[in-house]
Design a protein around this motif. Structure first.
Motif, mmCIF file in Angstrom:
data_model
loop_
_atom_site.group_PDB
_atom_site.id
_atom_site.type_symbol
_atom_site.label_atom_id
_atom_site.label_comp_id
_atom_site.label_asym_id
_atom_site.label_seq_id
_atom_site.Cartn_x
_atom_site.Cartn_y
_atom_site.Cartn_z
ATOM 1 N N GLN A 53 2.225 6.918 -6.793
ATOM 2 C CA GLN A 53 1.168 7.781 -7.324
ATOM 3 C C GLN A 53 1.237 9.216 -6.810
ATOM 4 O OE1 GLN A 53 -2.391 5.689 -6.190
ATOM 5 N NE2 GLN A 53 -1.953 3.897 -7.478
ATOM 6 N N ALA A 54 2.026 9.433 -5.753
ATOM 7 C CA ALA A 54 2.086 10.779 -5.152
ATOM 8 C C ALA A 54 2.765 11.763 -6.090
ATOM 9 C CB ALA A 54 2.830 10.726 -3.821
ATOM 10 N N PRO A 55 2.218 12.962 -6.206
ATOM 11 C CA PRO A 55 2.853 13.992 -7.038
ATOM 12 C C PRO A 55 4.150 14.475 -6.384
ATOM 13 C CG PRO A 55 0.992 14.910 -5.830
ATOM 14 C CD PRO A 55 0.961 13.431 -5.588
ATOM 15 N N THR A 56 5.057 14.939 -7.190
ATOM 16 C CA THR A 56 6.321 15.458 -6.674
ATOM 17 C C THR A 56 6.058 16.578 -5.682
ATOM 18 O OG1 THR A 56 7.374 14.947 -8.789
ATOM 19 C CG2 THR A 56 8.538 16.483 -7.320
ATOM 20 N N GLY A 57 6.750 16.496 -4.532
ATOM 21 C CA GLY A 57 6.602 17.535 -3.512
ATOM 22 C C GLY A 57 5.503 17.265 -2.515
ATOM 23 N N ASP A 58 4.796 16.139 -2.640
ATOM 24 C CA ASP A 58 3.740 15.803 -1.679
ATOM 25 C C ASP A 58 4.365 15.743 -0.280
ATOM 26 O OD1 ASP A 58 1.851 14.463 -0.010
ATOM 27 O OD2 ASP A 58 0.902 13.614 -1.794
ATOM 28 N N PRO A 59 3.859 16.502 0.695
ATOM 29 C CA PRO A 59 4.458 16.543 2.043
ATOM 30 C C PRO A 59 4.371 15.216 2.786
ATOM 31 C CG PRO A 59 2.359 17.709 1.993
ATOM 32 C CD PRO A 59 2.702 17.417 0.573
ATOM 33 N N LYS A 60 3.528 14.292 2.322
ATOM 34 C CA LYS A 60 3.398 13.005 3.004
ATOM 35 C C LYS A 60 4.463 11.988 2.565
ATOM 36 C CE LYS A 60 -1.585 13.291 3.914
ATOM 37 N NZ LYS A 60 -2.882 12.615 3.720
ATOM 38 N N ILE A 61 5.190 12.294 1.503
ATOM 39 C CA ILE A 61 6.185 11.348 0.983
ATOM 40 C C ILE A 61 7.229 10.960 2.035
ATOM 41 C CG2 ILE A 61 8.115 11.110 -0.634
ATOM 42 C CD1 ILE A 61 6.398 12.437 -2.765
ATOM 43 N N PRO A 62 7.849 11.908 2.754
ATOM 44 C CA PRO A 62 8.845 11.522 3.772
ATOM 45 C C PRO A 62 8.259 10.592 4.837
ATOM 46 C CG PRO A 62 9.008 13.855 3.290
ATOM 47 C CD PRO A 62 7.763 13.372 2.611
ATOM 48 N N GLN A 63 7.015 10.858 5.238
ATOM 49 C CA GLN A 63 6.382 10.018 6.258
ATOM 50 C C GLN A 63 6.171 8.600 5.732
ATOM 51 O OE1 GLN A 63 2.537 11.432 7.542
ATOM 52 N NE2 GLN A 63 2.027 9.486 8.557
ATOM 53 N N TRP A 64 5.686 8.467 4.480
ATOM 54 C CA TRP A 64 5.469 7.145 3.898
ATOM 55 C C TRP A 64 6.793 6.401 3.720
ATOM 56 C CZ3 TRP A 64 1.853 9.494 -0.364
ATOM 57 C CH2 TRP A 64 0.604 9.771 0.217
ATOM 58 N N GLU A 65 7.828 7.107 3.339
ATOM 59 C CA GLU A 65 9.141 6.487 3.158
ATOM 60 C C GLU A 65 9.683 5.947 4.481
ATOM 61 O OE1 GLU A 65 10.950 8.875 -0.733
ATOM 62 O OE2 GLU A 65 11.349 9.635 1.309
ATOM 63 N N ARG A 66 9.489 6.712 5.551
ATOM 64 C CA ARG A 66 9.933 6.246 6.872
ATOM 65 C C ARG A 66 9.166 5.005 7.290
ATOM 66 N NH1 ARG A 66 9.947 11.780 8.088
ATOM 67 N NH2 ARG A 66 7.902 11.588 9.108
ATOM 68 N N GLN A 67 7.855 5.024 7.070
ATOM 69 C CA GLN A 67 7.033 3.860 7.424
ATOM 70 C C GLN A 67 7.449 2.624 6.630
ATOM 71 O OE1 GLN A 67 3.073 5.299 6.666
ATOM 72 N NE2 GLN A 67 2.849 6.247 8.689
ATOM 73 N N ALA A 100 11.303 -7.391 8.393
ATOM 74 C CA ALA A 100 11.349 -8.660 7.665
ATOM 75 C C ALA A 100 11.830 -8.408 6.247
ATOM 76 C CB ALA A 100 9.971 -9.320 7.645
ATOM 77 N N VAL A 101 12.371 -9.451 5.612
ATOM 78 C CA VAL A 101 12.825 -9.348 4.229
ATOM 79 C C VAL A 101 12.090 -10.380 3.397
ATOM 80 C CG1 VAL A 101 15.103 -8.533 4.921
ATOM 81 C CG2 VAL A 101 14.734 -10.977 4.557
ATOM 82 N N ASP A 102 12.094 -10.163 2.118
ATOM 83 C CA ASP A 102 11.527 -11.135 1.197
ATOM 84 C C ASP A 102 12.208 -12.481 1.451
ATOM 85 O OD1 ASP A 102 10.832 -12.740 -0.926
ATOM 86 O OD2 ASP A 102 11.043 -11.170 -2.431
ATOM 87 N N ARG A 154 10.449 2.007 5.277
ATOM 88 C CA ARG A 154 11.754 1.540 5.765
ATOM 89 C C ARG A 154 11.607 0.767 7.071
ATOM 90 N NH1 ARG A 154 13.588 6.661 3.929
ATOM 91 N NH2 ARG A 154 13.404 7.513 6.051
ATOM 92 N N GLN A 155 10.707 1.239 7.933
ATOM 93 C CA GLN A 155 10.488 0.562 9.210
ATOM 94 C C GLN A 155 9.921 -0.837 8.991
ATOM 95 O OE1 GLN A 155 7.893 2.670 11.881
ATOM 96 N NE2 GLN A 155 8.236 1.259 13.579
ATOM 97 N N VAL A 168 0.837 -1.208 0.000
ATOM 98 C CA VAL A 168 0.000 0.000 0.000
ATOM 99 C C VAL A 168 0.865 1.248 0.000
ATOM 100 C CG1 VAL A 168 -1.628 1.370 1.373
ATOM 101 C CG2 VAL A 168 -1.993 -1.100 1.085
ATOM 102 N N LEU A 169 1.916 1.242 0.817
ATOM 103 C CA LEU A 169 2.812 2.404 0.884
ATOM 104 C C LEU A 169 3.554 2.605 -0.436
ATOM 105 C CD1 LEU A 169 4.252 1.949 4.482
ATOM 106 C CD2 LEU A 169 2.821 3.850 3.693
ATOM 107 N N ARG A 170 3.965 1.533 -1.089
ATOM 108 C CA ARG A 170 4.656 1.663 -2.383
ATOM 109 C C ARG A 170 3.734 2.267 -3.433
ATOM 110 N NH1 ARG A 170 6.574 -3.572 -0.909
ATOM 111 N NH2 ARG A 170 8.778 -3.529 -0.278
ATOM 112 N N GLN A 171 2.485 1.840 -3.409
ATOM 113 C CA GLN A 171 1.525 2.401 -4.365
ATOM 114 C C GLN A 171 1.314 3.890 -4.118
ATOM 115 O OE1 GLN A 171 -2.053 0.063 -4.228
ATOM 116 N NE2 GLN A 171 -1.065 -1.806 -5.018
ATOM 117 N N LYS A 172 1.227 4.272 -2.848
ATOM 118 C CA LYS A 172 1.058 5.688 -2.520
ATOM 119 C C LYS A 172 2.253 6.498 -3.015
ATOM 120 C CE LYS A 172 -1.891 5.287 1.583
ATOM 121 N NZ LYS A 172 -1.999 5.542 3.044
ATOM 122 N N LEU A 173 3.455 5.974 -2.790
ATOM 123 C CA LEU A 173 4.658 6.689 -3.221
ATOM 124 C C LEU A 173 4.723 6.782 -4.741
ATOM 125 C CD1 LEU A 173 7.221 5.117 -0.718
ATOM 126 C CD2 LEU A 173 6.584 7.543 -0.856
#
Length: 344
Positions: free
Chosen positions: A107-121, A129-131, A123-124, A100-105
């Motif tokens: 589809q998000a337009p450049t400069g979307d303020p939520k991008i850093p938050q989604w990226e942190r989530q 776990a890994v594939d 990474r966490q 879900v987070l990958r899809q949001k990233l």
């Protein structure tokens, strides 16, 4: 990474004792009877009246290694199984959230303020776990798999060597027991002096080898990933451990010359030469050889055709693919950290 061109050695206490016995008295200064015993390869076990062959000292050393190595393998395999199971559960639990987070990233337009938050989530979640397909290549899992590969090869070689040495000493003691000169020399030393073995009850100890064989002579072996390479352990001619790189192509089995020599194998100087081309555009002149056997866990291949690498190709290491494992289907099971060999 475990050594691939040298045999594992047993603990040195028995061997050190043997060396002391060898150096105890110059042969030329000994009584004729004792000189005959030593020339036959016999040495008296210190503190006893039993005369042993050098091979029995080696047999005792190998027997002493079995249980400690067995316990380490069981413990390490249990830890790796637990790690793989936990990772599988976490991966399944976080996979949907990560997607879900990958899809949001995406589809998000450049400069979307939520991008850093989604990226942190994201990474966490990925840190939890890994594939499972990538688990054999992740440190410290890979380090543990390398250690397990080394230990399993070590125990397998110990069992193989013990059985070979036991057959050898039984045969040699039987021959010596029929030699009148040896029997006379023993009587001269005293009526309590006798030929080995040191202990008569080897049969009970040898039966326990089945337990160790059951652990390492399985239809699977652990594998690990190093970069793009999949690697697992094998044994050449039941004597020399080696770590093979799995190749999906139809390329013939490749074996370094030093490994062939370590196994004590010979080849004809006029053996057919074959030029091989590698991914890096390297070209090497190899020689055709036949390996008497290759062992992977409990799977033993006989009379395996191979191409012997020249000195300048040593860096490639041993490589094997479907052509070298004719008669078996090779199934990589990364989620279980193992490669399985299924007969066709």
């Amino acid at each position: 990474m475990p050594s691939t061109n040298s045999r594992p050695r047993p603990s040195g206490w028995w061997i050190a004792t043997w060396i002391v016995l060898l150096a105890w008295m110059p042969v030329e200064e000994m009584p004729a009877g004792e000189r005959l015993l030593r020339q036959a390869g016999l040495r008296r076990w210190e503190g006893s009246h039993v005369w042993l062959l050098a091979e029995e000292f080696r047999l005792q050393a190998w027997l002493g290694e079995l249980e400690p190595v067995h316990r380490r393998i069981v413990r390490l395999q249990s830890e790796l199984t637990e790690t793989a199971t936990e990772n599988q559960l976490l991966w399944q639990a976080t996979r949907q959230q990560s997607e879900v987070l990958r899809q949001k990233l995406a589809q998000a337009p450049t400069g979307d303020p939520k991008i850093p938050q989604w990226e942190r989530q994201l990474r966490q979640l990925e840190s939890q776990a890994v594939d499972p397909a990538k688990l054999p290549g992740r440190i410290p899992v890979r380090s543990s798999l390398i250690q397990l590969t080394d230990l399993r090869l070590r125990l397998a070689l110990s069992v193989i060597t013990i059985r070979r040495l036991h057959r050898q000493i039984v045969s040699e003691y039987a021959l010596l027991a029929e030699d009148p000169g040896i029997l006379r020399a023993l009587r001269e030393r005293g009526e309590n002096h006798r030929l080995g073995p040191l202990r008569k009850g080897y049969d009970a100890r040898l039966k326990r080898l089945e337990r160790h064989e059951g652990l390492v002579f399985s239809d699977w072996t652990p594998f690990y990933q190093q970069g793009d390479h999949t690697r697992f352990g094998g044994i050449v001619d039941e004597r020399v451990p080696a770590v093979f790189t799995w190749q999906e192509s139809s390329q013939e089995t490749l074996i370094p010359a030093t490994l062939v020599e370590s196994a004590g194998l010979t080849w004809l100087e006029d053996a057919e030469t074959v030029e091989i081309a590698l991914e890096s555009r390297r070209r090497l002149q190899t020689r055709r050889v036949v390996l008497p056997s290759l062992r992977f866990g409990g799977v033993v291949l006989h009379d395996v055709p191979a191409l012997m690498l020249p000195p300048e190709g040593e860096d490639l290491g041993p490589r094997i693919g479907p052509a070298g494992l004719s008669g078996y289907r090779v199934e990589l099971e990364p989620e279980r950290l193992r490669v399985r060999f299924q007969p066709l």
